[in-house]
Design a protein around this motif. Structure first.
Motif, short mmCIF file in Angstrom:
data_model
loop_
_atom_site.label_atom_id
_atom_site.label_comp_id
_atom_site.label_asym_id
_atom_site.label_seq_id
_atom_site.Cartn_x
_atom_site.Cartn_y
_atom_site.Cartn_z
N UNK A 243 0.82 -1.13 0.01
CA UNK A 243 -0.02 0.05 -0.09
C UNK A 243 0.76 1.12 0.06
N UNK A 244 2.20 1.16 -0.07
CA UNK A 244 2.88 2.17 -0.14
C UNK A 244 2.87 3.05 -1.49
N UNK A 245 2.28 4.30 -1.39
CA UNK A 245 2.05 5.31 -2.45
C UNK A 245 2.51 6.63 -2.11
N UNK A 246 1.98 7.50 -3.41
CA UNK A 246 2.64 8.95 -3.34
C UNK A 246 1.33 9.76 -3.29
N UNK A 247 1.15 10.84 -2.55
CA UNK A 247 0.07 11.85 -2.85
C UNK A 247 0.87 13.07 -3.01
N UNK A 248 -0.02 14.13 -3.01
CA UNK A 248 0.57 15.54 -3.29
C UNK A 248 -0.60 16.69 -2.92
N UNK A 249 -0.06 17.66 -2.65
CA UNK A 249 -0.80 18.89 -2.32
C UNK A 249 -0.24 20.10 -3.26
N UNK A 250 -0.99 21.16 -3.33
CA UNK A 250 -0.45 22.32 -4.16
C UNK A 250 -0.75 23.39 -2.98
N UNK A 251 0.19 24.38 -3.24
CA UNK A 251 0.08 25.65 -2.15
C UNK A 251 0.59 27.13 -2.97
N UNK A 252 0.32 27.96 -2.49
CA UNK A 252 0.80 29.35 -3.00
C UNK A 252 1.97 29.94 -2.32
N UNK A 253 2.42 29.02 -1.24
CA UNK A 253 3.60 29.33 -0.48
C UNK A 253 4.53 28.29 -0.36
N UNK A 254 5.67 28.28 -0.21
CA UNK A 254 6.84 27.18 0.16
C UNK A 254 6.43 26.66 1.41
N UNK A 255 5.92 27.09 2.36
CA UNK A 255 5.54 26.53 3.44
C UNK A 255 4.08 26.62 3.94
N UNK A 256 3.11 26.40 2.85
CA UNK A 256 1.88 25.93 2.83
C UNK A 256 0.87 26.90 3.16
N UNK A 257 -0.22 26.65 3.53
CA UNK A 257 -0.58 25.16 3.92
C UNK A 257 -0.81 24.38 2.85
N UNK A 258 -0.64 23.05 3.10
CA UNK A 258 -0.58 21.94 2.06
C UNK A 258 -1.90 20.92 2.55
N UNK A 259 -2.69 21.04 1.73
CA UNK A 259 -4.08 20.40 1.84
C UNK A 259 -3.80 19.14 0.84
N UNK A 260 -4.22 17.98 1.14
CA UNK A 260 -3.72 16.69 0.62
C UNK A 260 -4.97 16.84 -0.79
N UNK A 261 -4.62 16.49 -1.86
CA UNK A 261 -5.34 16.51 -3.17
C UNK A 261 -5.69 15.14 -3.82
N UNK A 262 -4.63 14.37 -3.74
CA UNK A 262 -5.08 13.08 -4.46
C UNK A 262 -3.95 12.21 -4.18
N UNK A 263 -4.02 10.68 -4.63
CA UNK A 263 -2.98 10.09 -4.83
C UNK A 263 -2.48 9.77 -6.20
N UNK A 264 -1.11 9.90 -6.51
CA UNK A 264 -0.89 9.96 -7.85
C UNK A 264 0.06 8.93 -8.48
N UNK A 265 0.59 7.94 -7.39
CA UNK A 265 1.45 7.03 -7.68
C UNK A 265 1.13 5.66 -6.72
N UNK A 266 0.74 4.47 -7.15
CA UNK A 266 0.49 3.32 -6.11
C UNK A 266 0.77 2.19 -6.79
N UNK A 267 0.68 1.18 -6.47
CA UNK A 267 1.04 -0.24 -7.01
C UNK A 267 0.41 -0.46 -8.21
N UNK A 268 0.55 -1.32 -8.98
CA UNK A 268 -0.02 -1.81 -10.05
C UNK A 268 0.13 -3.20 -9.85
#
Length: 494
Positions: A243-268
């Motif tokens: 279940x190890x996977x990669x998710x991401x967030x986007x912010x307007x500042x390098x210090x956030x706030x960072x709110x999770x958007x989605x998982x983008x890489x996971x096992x196949x």
């Protein structure tokens, strides 16, 4: 853009995202691949946590050596001019050059500044603030090192905000300020780095550490900048499990706030398990992006049997990252066959193809597990009066003429296209006449969906059958009483 290994503007004058970078030279100007076209994993050996840089017109990858903690006393690096051919640089950093580090040297983060090359690393896997270890910084005069401890102690050697001091990532913003993102145990901090890259700065409120932990965060933060927006990526799930996977967030500042958007890489389940702990590479002057990460082969269960790979990363028009597809391709342009396992015959990767001498049923397989699939390969019969082609939905492979369970589609210079199945014995399913010339390359495609199997040669449908014997399994190539070469293999979900 992420600033790992960015070279001073005086070298080229090229600016990307407000940061001066060196444009890769001496190879294809803009590498533009859908994946590691010459095969994933792209380097041999057990490695994890790859981080990337662009140094002196070359792409560099710095991974963790994936071994038991007591044997993680060194770091290797790999360089490439084209993202295809990779040169190994062993022991760029060892514990012999870091007086306080003794084991568990993890997650190197490379960056260049002040005419020096810096390598940030974690060591000792400390479990509380009474133990010596944490995040260190080493420095070298060359990308390949040797790197030596820059300050004689950990740069961050304590738990702050619950974050274990591991898995550091360094990012230089467009204004020149350097930041480090780090943290394990479900917490992540950001700190400013001083201009000397070996000390911590302070934020406007006088603090040195800011917690930025997003939802589901476990470890492995990664920061990059695109179109003025800050992307934080991280790993979630357990690093030893599927279940190890990669998710991401986007912010307007390098210090956030960072709110999770989605998982983008996971096992196949058809390709690999445990995919995570990523870094990101942007080809300078382009909007071409790659995600580098580690993953575990499907047939292996040891936690440290991890390999580094890369695939293309795409964005939607609104800036969201599209889910990453782990592709299976190999054009053998790197001159190796990493990841292939052979059963009989004599195989070699050379002249941009995978070649075997004549044998009675020699096979080479990738550890995949596709069910419904599209399988493409270029096949050339070089010698002998037999046939050559592809196998799919394979299990139980061994050395022997028909020592496997699965399907085989091939061509023969006797003038036929063949389709059959093996179950430690051969059962023909269909064949049709077609002129097949020796030393001539034919594009073979198999589309298998459920019980329907279609075989195409040079884009023309040649065979179509219905069979329910095998539903999923590995993919590979095979010969029978023929020498042959194979090229441009690609397997995808149908």
């Amino acid at each position: 853009m992420r600033a790992h290994g960015l070279i001073a503007a005086v070298l080229t004058g090229l600016m990307v995202g407000g940061v001066a970078v060196a444009e890769p030279a001496g190879h294809q100007r803009v590498p533009d691949y859908s994946t590691a076209e010459a095969g994933n994993p792209f380097v041999d050996g057990w490695y994890a946590d790859p981080d990337v840089a662009i140094y002196n017109n070359e792409y560099w990858v710095f991974p963790t050596s994936s071994r038991v903690y007591e044997e993680q006393t060194y770091l290797d690096a790999f360089s490439s001019a084209d993202l295809v051919h990779w040169t190994k640089h062993p022991n760029v950093l060892t514990t012999a050059n870091v007086s306080w580090a003794r084991r568990a040297v993890w997650a190197p983060a490379p960056i260049a500044r002040n005419g020096k090359y810096y390598l940030y690393f974690a060591a000792n896997d400390i479990q509380d603030n009474t133990q010596l270890g944490g995040i260190g910084v080493a420095v070298a005069d060359r990308p390949e090192g040797p790197y030596v401890d820059a300050i004689g102690r950990p740069l961050i050697g304590q738990f702050v905000n619950g974050a274990q001091p591991i898995d550091q990532d360094v990012f230089i913003d467009s204004d020149g300020q350097a930041y480090m993102y780090y943290g394990g145990w479900g917490h992540s901090n950001v700190v400013k780095l001083g201009a000397d890259m070996t000390s911590l700065g302070t934020f406007a409120d006088g603090t040195q550490f800011k917690e930025i932990t997003p939802q589901n965060y476990v470890e492995g933060p990664q920061m990059f900048k695109r179109n003025g927006r800050y992307y934080l990526m991280w790993s979630e799930g357990g690093w030893t499990g599927p279940n190890y996977a990669v998710s991401y967030a986007i912010a307007d500042s390098p210090t956030g706030p960072f709110r999770r958007i989605d998982k983008v890489l996971s096992q196949d389940s058809a390709v690999a398990r445990g995919s995570g702990h990523n870094s990101v590479l942007n080809i300078p002057g382009t909007d071409t992006w790659y995600i580098f990460y580690h993953r575990r082969p499907l047939n292996l269960t040891d936690a440290n049997q991890r390999q580094v790979s890369y695939d293309r990363m795409y964005f939607n028009t609104d800036g969201a990252i599209k889910p990453v597809t782990m592709l299976v391709k190999d054009n053998f342009n790197d001159g190796n066959a990493i990841g292939w396992k052979t059963y009989g015959g004599s195989w070699s990767a050379s002249s941009n193809s995978y070649t075997t001498t004549s044998s009675l049923g020699g096979k080479a397989l990738l550890e995949t597990n596709f069910g419904d699939l599209v399988y493409d390969a270029n096949v050339t019969v070089r010698s002998g009066g037999g046939d050559a082609g592809v196998v799919f939905r394979v299990s139980g492979a061994a050395t022997g003429v028909d020592s496997y369970q699965g399907y085989y589609a091939g061509i023969t210079t006797a003038g036929r296209v063949l389709l059959g199945k093996a179950n430690n014995g051969w059962t023909p399913l269909a064949s049709t006449p077609m002129t097949v010339l020796p030393n001539t390359t034919y594009h073979l495609r198999v589309e298998a969906v459920g019980s329907s199997i279609r075989v195409y040669v040079n884009d023309g449908l040649k065979l179509s059958v219905t069979d329910t014997s095998f539903t999923s399994g590995a993919n590979g190539v095979r010969v029978f009483n023929a020498g042959a070469s194979f090229d441009d293999l690609a397997v995808a979900h149908r």
